[in-house]
Design an enzyme around this catalytic site. Structure first.
Site: not given
Length: 1078
Positions: A107-108, A112, A157, A160-161, A387
């Protein structure tokens, strides 16, 4: 701007990690850092792209960059995400190979954004057209919608997704997009009800409260204050750099472009509002007679508003929060829910409502963007998924995320090896097996249908009896204790009994990226993901159309007693489907890395990057690529790059490219074991050899540069010399020409001077002769004239009378006057009386005549102008003239009345039926009828009256009834008083001793004061005694009210009622009128 023609040109560090030397983790990290410090955020590992998040905008995604990488070889330019996107798109379009782009990272790390860059590049390079552009726009605009509902701010993030996304973009045979299909994986729905400290709920909640209009929020029964909703964390409600209001407008626009109807958007917003309202429902315990506690809703207002939004019967939902119906075969049993169970049911409903809404959104977008044709399609998949995650506290979510990454790593190694093997076979080079770590044993530990962790978790959730996280851990300790990648405190291996870094309620798995400690707390509940059937049925009874679609299992006619599949089972099945899909496509990889945890630019944390390099398996990837031949290149570019190292190939090789490379390597005496010849490429085993070739090329280029400089300088000097020589010849020629021209001009000038003197002497001589001849002729003529004159006078003297001079004078004057009058006729001015022009006087002795004629002409044209007037118009002008004599330069109100015609009857007394009685009461002809205000001496306020004026009298009548209030014969008026100000007040003064003196004087106010007083004045002038009414103009005068005399005083000021005139009583003897300043 310099355009690179090879990956090896002007390298900062090493552009392809396969060429790094020595191959070690420290050298790998140092190379990434060196490139990051120079804003080179992309690096290759063969065909894999490593992407570093710069946390700032870089000028490397412009339209010029898109054109630079379009239709270029992958290694032709410096590393860039556009190179991978172009390679993937061209393989799909030209070779008919389905592609997939796998984007991974924590994340981050920028996953995306990377997926957006890939999609924007493909959209930019594919075909154009109205339908194609519409499809591209819909595919691109699906991102803001999914980000609003599936992304959130986390500590790592700001965007973040919190779900995995796989999009298949479908193309036709030309490479134009036809549509797409989106698949989503494991939305983090637990975030709906609870967020870690420093994090937010999903973006859509904050965007709705910040960006929706007041009318929309009122319809949704919401308030803008975030603190009023329990499901929204307050410590990070606002985030720097995130414009929630602007994002909401973007999402609404994107929904419209994708194809959402307005009623669908409203339904979606109602469900989002319902989730917020659901979080505010709280419960209190209530004891029952049987000793059990029962939950009750504390404040039913939020429950009521939620039910109104969704069209649910409030009592049905309230009962579903307090009771649970259990069905077994043909029996039903209802049990009460305590407060803890009620809160669990509320949160479960909120999570299910939001996650099902998200799944419906994805399906709805798929309906809009799916391909409309059924022809054969080429497919490019873009996978943007979480991830590998290693946190301080890892739970069920991290477990299945890491399981997904284990599967992705497995397919990554398999596909990479397969791609390598296929290239070796294609090029005719012997393939040797490569030793690498196969993580299939870890995948089997998790997904084995009998002894796998997910299978045991499902078995534990389904078995009867008491099921807890501890019983699940005990089962793991029993079944997996001997597995080499599983560790726990209760393991049979005695070395873990004293391992205090491993708590009792945890287990550890040795993943390919390292060891991860998982806390079993919540594993069973999160895997069960149960929603009580009573709540499903309550939702199905809603009148809201979308709710029925989201909860089909609530249909009483379709009751299914079978237990729904667990979250782990569903995720395992979806991952299996994803892996099968990826195996059918040609893979392309983007590995995203974030350089620091501060989300700041120019900061590179070695330990954090090293941690990500390990769990992304990048070193393993480099080792696989380097196990055979580290570098390969087609013969043509290889020969073009290194041909200057051999005299036989420099400067032009005329044979086949492969033969040229063979001659080149033979001449350089490269050992045969260091390279191999493929069918279309040269394979180099060791990077040291490549760098040796690059060093020789660099030295050779320096020598060539020196040679080129020498030849250029010689050419430049020769060219300069020849130019100087040519210039000297040109300068000499021009100088000689100039000298000869100067000499010629001097000779010519001297000749001209000599000639001018000769011509001057001749001309003067001729002039003298001509003058003498002319004087002689003139003298003869003069003498002759005098002689003839004398003869004539002698002859006619006897006929000449004494008064001949007077007649000549008279004749001359007559001719002058005739000429004067004819000229005056032609220049006569216009007939307008205001035209003051007059022709100029031609002779001085006609001055008086000229002025008199001007006066007579003016009087004549004025008479002609007056003859056009009617009697009414004459009377009007006489009144206007009288007004001018009375008020000009005396009354400030006068200038505004000049342009207004005097109409007389302003109330239409003869036509208005309301004043029919009043009209019959007045015997004489009405000269003026208007509305006035009669001023009351007691308070200074005005009462409306109708003012009538005839030749004999004036009348004041009531405005509403038309009843005559006062009648005054005109002879009884002594005078009228007005001020000098811009007001309409006037006082009619009555003669003492007259019949009308009993009521006293009248103080009136009218907008047509000038007309009223002018008519009063003119009537007196036409009366029998010719006695005109006296008009007094003064800012202070006395008015007789019955027995008392009151002073009326006018002052300039600002009245309280605005811009009008105000009259105010100061005392019994003074009325003060405030007039606005001009």
């Amino acid at each position: 701007m310099e355009v690179k023609t090879s990956l090896l040109d002007n390298m900062i560090g090493v552009g392809d990690m396969v060429l790094i030397e020595p191959l070690s983790e420290d050298a790998f990290i140092e190379n990434l850092k060196k490139r990051f410090d120079h804003n080179e955020i992309y690096t290759y590992i063969g065909s894999v792209v490593i992407s570093m998040n710069p946390y700032k905008s870089l000028p490397i995604y412009t339209a010029e960059k898109v054109e630079e990488y379009r239709n270029r070889n992958f290694y032709e330019l410096s590393p860039h995400i556009y190179a991978l996107a172009d390679e993937s798109y061209r393989s799909l379009r030209d070779q008919d190979k389905d592609q997939c782009i796998l984007i991974t990272g924590e994340s981050g790390a920028g996953k995306t954004e990377a997926s957006k860059f890939v999609m924007s590049y493909v959209a930019a390079v594919c075909g154009k057209g109205q339908e194609v552009n519409k499809v591209k726009e819909q595919l691109l605009q699906s991102n803001p919608v999914l980000e609003a509902f599936g992304n959130a701010k986390t500590v790592r993030n700001d965007n973040s997704s919190r779900f995995g996304k796989y999009m298949d973009i479908e193309f036709d045979f030309k490479g134009d997009p036809l549509g797409g299909v989106i698949s989503n994986y494991l939305l983090e729905k637990s975030r709906v009800v609870k967020q870690p400290r420093g994090e937010r709920n999903f973006h859509i909640f904050y965007q709705l409260l910040s960006g929706a209009s007041d009318d929309t929020l009122k319809k949704l029964k919401l308030d803008r204050d975030f603190s009023k909703y329990n499901y929204l964390s307050l410590d990070s409600a606002t985030v720097n750099g995130l414009d929630d209001a602007g994002s909401f407008r973007t999402v609404r626009n994107a929904m419209q472009i994708v194809g959402f109807m307005e009623d669908e958007v409203q339904s979606i917003l109602e469900l989002v509002a319902a989730v917020l309202k659901l979080g505010n429902i709280e419960f209190k315990p209530e004891s029952r007679c049987n000793g059990y506690d029962e939950s009750r809703v504390k404040d039913k207002n939020d429950l009521k508003e939620m039910c109104e939004l969704l069209g649910i019967d409030q009592s049905v939902l309230e009962r579903a929060f307090s009771y649970r119906t259990v069905e077994a075969k043909m029996e039903k049993m209802s049990t009460t829910l305590n407060v803890a169970q009620a809160y669990y049911a509320r949160d479960a409903l909120a999570k299910n409502l939001y996650s099902r809404l998200f799944s419906w959104l994805v399906n709805r977008i798929n309906e809009s963007i799916k391909a409309q044709t059924k022809t054969h399609k080429k497919v490019m998949g873009v996978l943007d998924i979480y991830g590998f995650e290693i946190f301080e506290d890892n739970s069920f979510e991290q477990f299945i995320i890491n399981y997904c990454n284990e599967k992705l790593q497995q397919i990554f190694i398999e596909l990479t090896l397969r791609e390598e093997q296929e290239e070796y076979v294609r090029e005719g080079i012997e393939w040797t097996n490569i030793e690498y770590f196969n993580n299939a044993i870890i995948c089997d530990l998790i997904e084995n249908n009998k002894n796998g962790i997910l299978a045991m978790l499902d078995e534990e959730c389904l078995r009867p009896g008491t099921v807890t996280d501890e019983t699940f851990l005990d089962k793991l300790n029993t079944v997996c204790a001997e597995h080499q990648h599983f560790e726990s405190r209760q393991s049979k291996n005695s070395k873990f009994l004293t391992d205090h870094s491993l708590p009792h309620n945890c287990f550890r798995i040795q993943h390919y990226a390292g060891k991860v400690l998982y806390r079993v707390e919540g594993f069973v509940d999160k895997n069960n993901d149960l929603l009580y059937r009573d709540l499903s049925q309550a939702m199905y009874k809603a009148k809201h159309g979308l709710i029925k679609v989201l909860f089909p299992e609530g249909n009483p006619a379709k009751v299914n007693l079978k237990r729904p599949p667990t979250a782990g089972f569903q995720f395992k099945a979806s991952v299996g489907t994803l892996m099968k899909n990826l195996l059918t496509k040609n893979p392309n990889y983007i590995r995203c890395i974030k350089p620091n945890d501060k989300k700041a630019a120019h900061i590179f944390t070695d330990s954090l990057v090293c941690h990500q390099v390990r769990y992304l398996g990048l070193m393993e990837n480099v080792r696989v690529r380097r196990a055979g031949y580290a570098f390969r290149q087609a013969y043509e570019p290889c020969l073009e790059r290194y041909k200057m190292l051999c005299k036989q190939t420099w400067p032009h090789w005329k044979g086949p490219a492969r033969k040229g490379v063979e001659v080149l390597l033979t001449d350089l005496q490269v050992p045969a074991e260091e390279f191999a010849y493929g069918r279309s490429k040269i394979f180099i085993r060791n990077p040291r050899m490549l760098f040796s070739l690059e060093e020789k090329r660099r030295q050779c280029l320096e020598n060539l540069a020196t040679l080129i400089q020498k030849i250029y300088r010689g050419w430049k000097c020769r060219t300069h010399f020849l130019l100087m020589k040519k210039s000297q010849v040109v300068v000499a020629a021009w100088y000689r020409r100039f000298a000869q021209q100067k000499k010629y001009q001097n000779i010519r000038s001297s000749a001209l001077v000599f000639q001018s003197f000769i011509r001057g002497w001749k001309a003067r001589k001729l002039l003298r002769e001509l003058k003498h001849k002319k004087r002689c002729e003139k003298a003869v003529s003069t003498i002759s004239a005098y002689w003839h004159g004398t003869q004539v006078r002698r002859e006619y003297r006897k006929f000449f009378r004494a008064d001949a001079g007077k007649k000549i004078y008279a004749f001359t004057i007559q001719r002058i006057m005739q000429k004067y009058f004819l000229g005056l006729k032609k220049t006569m001015p216009s007939m307008s009386p205001v035209d003051k022009s007059w022709p100029a006087r031609p002779y001085g002795f006609l001055d008086r005549t000229h002025q008199e004629l001007r006066r007579i002409f003016h009087l004549w044209r004025c008479k002609k102008y007056r003859s056009q007037f009617t009697e009414e118009k004459k009377a009007t002008y006489k009144e206007k003239l009288a007004a001018s004599e009375l008020f000009k330069d005396k009354k400030a109100l006068y200038p505004s009345s000049v342009g207004q015609p005097f109409k007389g009857d302003y109330v239409e007394i003869t036509k208005n039926p309301k004043y029919q009685k009043l009209n019959s009461f007045v015997e004489d002809k009405v000269l003026l009828a208007d509305m006035v205000s009669k001023i009351n001496r007691a308070n200074g306020k005005g009462a409306p009256r109708v003012f009538l004026l005839t030749k004999k009298s004036l009348f004041l009548a009531d405005l509403k009834t038309g009843q005559v209030k006062a009648s005054v014969p005109l002879p009884d008026l002594s005078s009228v008083s007005v001020s000098t100000q811009n007001d309409g007040f006037f006082a009619l003064k009555i003669k003492e001793g007259s019949t009308s003196a009993a009521k006293g004087d009248f103080l009136l106010s009218s907008d047509r004061l000038i007309e009223i007083i002018t008519k009063l004045h003119c009537i007196g002038a036409t009366s029998a005694d010719k006695k005109q009414l006296k008009v007094d103009i003064s800012d202070e005068f006395l008015v007789q009210f019955k027995q008392d005399k009151v002073c009326v005083k006018f002052i300039q000021g600002t009245p309280k009622n605005g811009n009008g005139v105000a009259c105010k009583r100061k005392n019994n003897r003074l009325l003060e009128v405030s007039v606005p300043s001009p």
